[in-house]
Design a protein around this motif. Structure first.
Motif, PDB file in Angstrom:
ATOM      1  N   TRP A  13      14.093  52.939  65.057  1.00  0.00           N
ATOM      2  CA  TRP A  13      14.769  53.631  63.946  1.00  0.00           C
ATOM      3  C   TRP A  13      13.830  53.846  62.772  1.00  0.00           C
ATOM      4  CZ3 TRP A  13      18.390  56.889  63.821  1.00  0.00           C
ATOM      5  CH2 TRP A  13      19.511  56.776  64.654  1.00  0.00           C
ATOM      6  N   LYS A  14      13.004  52.823  62.489  1.00  0.00           N
ATOM      7  CA  LYS A  14      12.086  52.965  61.347  1.00  0.00           C
ATOM      8  C   LYS A  14      11.108  54.098  61.579  1.00  0.00           C
ATOM      9  CE  LYS A  14      12.141  48.528  59.023  1.00  0.00           C
ATOM     10  NZ  LYS A  14      11.423  47.308  58.679  1.00  0.00           N
ATOM     11  N   GLU A  15      10.655  54.229  62.814  1.00  0.00           N
ATOM     12  CA  GLU A  15       9.731  55.336  63.107  1.00  0.00           C
ATOM     13  C   GLU A  15      10.429  56.682  62.885  1.00  0.00           C
ATOM     14  OE1 GLU A  15       7.596  55.306  66.824  1.00  0.00           O
ATOM     15  OE2 GLU A  15       7.208  57.469  66.681  1.00  0.00           O
ATOM     16  N   ILE A  17      12.976  57.271  60.947  1.00  0.00           N
ATOM     17  CA  ILE A  17      13.212  57.443  59.507  1.00  0.00           C
ATOM     18  C   ILE A  17      11.933  57.923  58.814  1.00  0.00           C
ATOM     19  CG2 ILE A  17      13.695  56.224  57.340  1.00  0.00           C
ATOM     20  CD1 ILE A  17      15.521  54.324  59.008  1.00  0.00           C
TER      21      ILE A  17
END
Lengths: 194, 140
Positions: A13-15, A17
């Motif tokens: 998810w961080k990637e 985002i």
């Protein structure tokens, strides 16, 4: 390093985002730059668009069809583009006009990118001189083959990324770096023209 | 608008797209780019991650409630239907079992009272409806 499925963990998810946020940031920066004095309405930031796009997907995950392409591209071109487009066509921003809205006929139905970035006709016709811009870019290429190749591929032959890499035998990494450097040159060129 | 200018604009727009794709090509490049623009991508990503989890929880909870409500209404329906069957004229539990082709193992059918029959029927109908429901959802 393409992401074909929605992420299943925090790292994934961080990637998504970060990459969506960077894409939106660059688009908004370029958008404001091209529209001169007209800022994006209502003070929206890239982070607003990133958040809205992801949360919209979460409330209805079935709108994403993995067969039609990677997840990040879906967020970029399907959701985010529409959010920006909707905002830019609000009544308080009447001056913006999407000149490609009616003639955007992408046979593959994939990236009708032109819809995404409404450009004000006046700004373009009065302030942008394509020939001058390209002349200035060419002046600054300084005989760097990779940059010349990318410029020729994009601006003259209208090729896609994969086609340019194959045709001129350059790696995708070098292509990305080259495009970023051309961006800096183009920005300077635009400012010089004005 | 002249066609030439239109094409020039498309060329520029396409380049801008390529540029935005290039600065978001992978996690490292995207993060570096955002930092160069004076942003704090890590703080934003962490905040948004919390919101994503919260939204996912809310959606899951909502789905559970919907599923629960669906089951509750199925159960009510099963109770009502069981009553109708038992109260229908000439009801025979044995005939009903034969017709529906189900059997009760290790049960002395003779010794069942009406309440127990009603109970068995309710459970049987409830399970049957649930199965129908599941296979219908699978079809969609």
């Amino acid at each position: 390093m393409e992401t074909h499925q929605p992420p299943s963990d925090d790292i994934g998810w961080k990637e998504i985002i970060n990459r969506l946020n960077a894409f939106a940031e660059d688009q908004i920066r370029l958008y404001n730059w091209f529209r001169g004095k007209y800022a994006l309405p209502q003070g929206y930031t890239a982070e607003d668009f990133t958040q809205e796009a992801i949360l919209e997907y979460l409330t209805k995950p079935s709108i994403y069809n993995p067969e039609k392409g990677e997840f990040l591209a879906f967020l970029k071109y399907y959701i985010l583009r529409r959010l920006v487009y909707n905002l830019s066509t609000l009544s308080e921003n009447k001056k913006s006009k999407d000149i490609f809205r009616l003639d955007s006929t992408d046979e593959n139905g994939v990236s009708k990118y032109e819809n995404y970035l409404p450009i004000e006709l006046v700004t373009v016709e009065e302030e942008m001189n394509f020939e001058k811009i390209t002349d200035l870019i060419i002046e600054q290429l300084n005989g760097e083959t990779v940059l010349e190749n990318i410029f020729e591929g994009l601006f003259i032959n209208h090729l896609k990324r994969a086609e340019i890499c194959k045709h001129y035998n350059i790696t995708e990494n070098d292509y990305d770096n080259g495009v970023r450097r051309l961006g800096t040159i183009l920005k300077t060129a635009k400012l010089l023209v004005k | 608008m002249p066609a030439k200018s239109n094409n020039d604009l498309k060329t520029i727009l396409n380049f801008l797209k390529e540029h935005s794709d290039a600065v978001s090509r992978n996690n490292q490049i995207a993060t570096d780019y955002l930092k160069d623009q004076g942003k704090n991508p890590d703080a934003f990503a962490n905040e948004l991650l919390k919101k994503i989890k919260k939204t996912q929880l809310q959606i899951n909870a909502k789905n559970n409630v919907t599923a629960f409500n669906k089951l509750s209404s199925l159960k009510e329906l099963a109770v009502q239907k069981a009553k109708e069957i038992i109260n229908s004229p000439g009801f025979s539990f044995l005939d009903f079992m034969k017709k529906e082709n189900f059997s009760l193992q290790n049960r002395n059918l003779e010794g069942l009272n009406l309440e127990e029959i009603q109970d068995i029927l309710e459970n049987y109908l409830f399970l049957k409806m649930q199965n129908q429901n599941t296979s219908e959802s699978d079809d969609i």
